[in-house]
Write a protein that holds these residues in place. Structure first.
Motif, PDB file in Angstrom:
ATOM      1  N   GLN A 100       0.664  -1.203  -0.040  1.00 19.47           N
ATOM      2  CA  GLN A 100       0.094  -0.005  -0.099  1.00 19.47           C
ATOM      3  C   GLN A 100       1.048   1.330   0.238  1.00 19.47           C
ATOM      4  O   GLN A 100       0.399   2.446  -0.770  1.00 19.47           O
ATOM      5  N   ARG A 101       2.043   1.521   0.900  1.00 22.27           N
ATOM      6  CA  ARG A 101       2.712   2.360   0.909  1.00 22.27           C
ATOM      7  C   ARG A 101       3.621   2.570  -0.653  1.00 22.27           C
ATOM      8  O   ARG A 101       3.564   3.776  -0.977  1.00 22.27           O
ATOM      9  N   GLU A 112       0.808   4.073  -2.982  1.00 23.83           N
ATOM     10  CA  GLU A 112       0.607   5.618  -2.545  1.00 23.83           C
ATOM     11  C   GLU A 112       1.755   6.451  -3.157  1.00 23.83           C
ATOM     12  O   GLU A 112       1.417   7.473  -3.468  1.00 23.83           O
ATOM     13  N   ALA A 166       1.318   7.389  -6.665  1.00 24.23           N
ATOM     14  CA  ALA A 166       0.164   7.900  -7.154  1.00 24.23           C
ATOM     15  C   ALA A 166       0.501   9.257  -7.679  1.00 24.23           C
ATOM     16  O   ALA A 166      -0.550   9.727  -8.589  1.00 24.23           O
TER      17      ALA A 166
END
Length: 163
Positions: A54-55, A58, A61
């Motif tokens: 998830q890091r 992100e 992005a």
């Protein structure tokens, strides 16, 4: 800066005895979602935690400016879309790459760096790097790295996505 150190470790994997320079696209674009979807990354890297993945997602992005790599072992030349436009007049992909290599000899191709994602301890890193090297030559690779003693090393579990 940790992100630059990770990128430098990855760029070093492209250097051979005949490499005189590395050509890097001047900005780190956001990764297209199809390349770094959560399920795909979890499948490719089952050893990574959900939080780490998830890091990484992100971090990717948004794009980011690429540093100069002033201390890299060989010259790193940053090019932008304006600099690459000079090759667009070529009639076909082979002519494009012939013109590219005449301006940038001794390079493994055109490298695009994407954002680095770090685990919570900043001891592991994941980054996607693409390399275009001809009309039918190119590859995208996930590089998984580990930090030890202040140095970043590419893990053997890195994955290439080639066409």
């Amino acid at each position: 800066h940790a992100e630059e150190a990770v990128w430098s470790a990855v760029l070093a994997t492209f250097v051979t005895d005949s490499t005189r320079q590395i050509i890097v696209v001047d900005s780190a674009r956001a990764l297209p979602a199809r390349i770094f979807g959560f399920q795909e990354l979890a499948r490719r890297f089952p050893e990574l935690s959900e939080e780490f993945i998830q890091r990484y997602i992100e971090a990717n992005a948004n794009g980011r400016y690429v540093p100069s790599f002033a201390d890299f072992l060989i010259p790193v030349v940053r090019v932008d879309s304006i600099g690459l436009a000079q090759f667009q007049d070529a009639g076909n992909p082979d002519e494009y790459w012939e013109a590219f290599y005449s301006v940038y000899p001794g390079t493994p191709g055109l490298i695009r760096l994407f954002r680095v994602g770090f685990d919570e301890q900043r001891r592991r890193a994941l980054v996607f790097v693409s390399r275009a090297c001809g009309g039918r030559c190119g590859c995208g690779s996930y590089f998984l790295l580990s930090e030890s003693g202040g140095a970043w090393m590419v893990d053997e579990s890195s994955v290439a996505i080639c066409s």
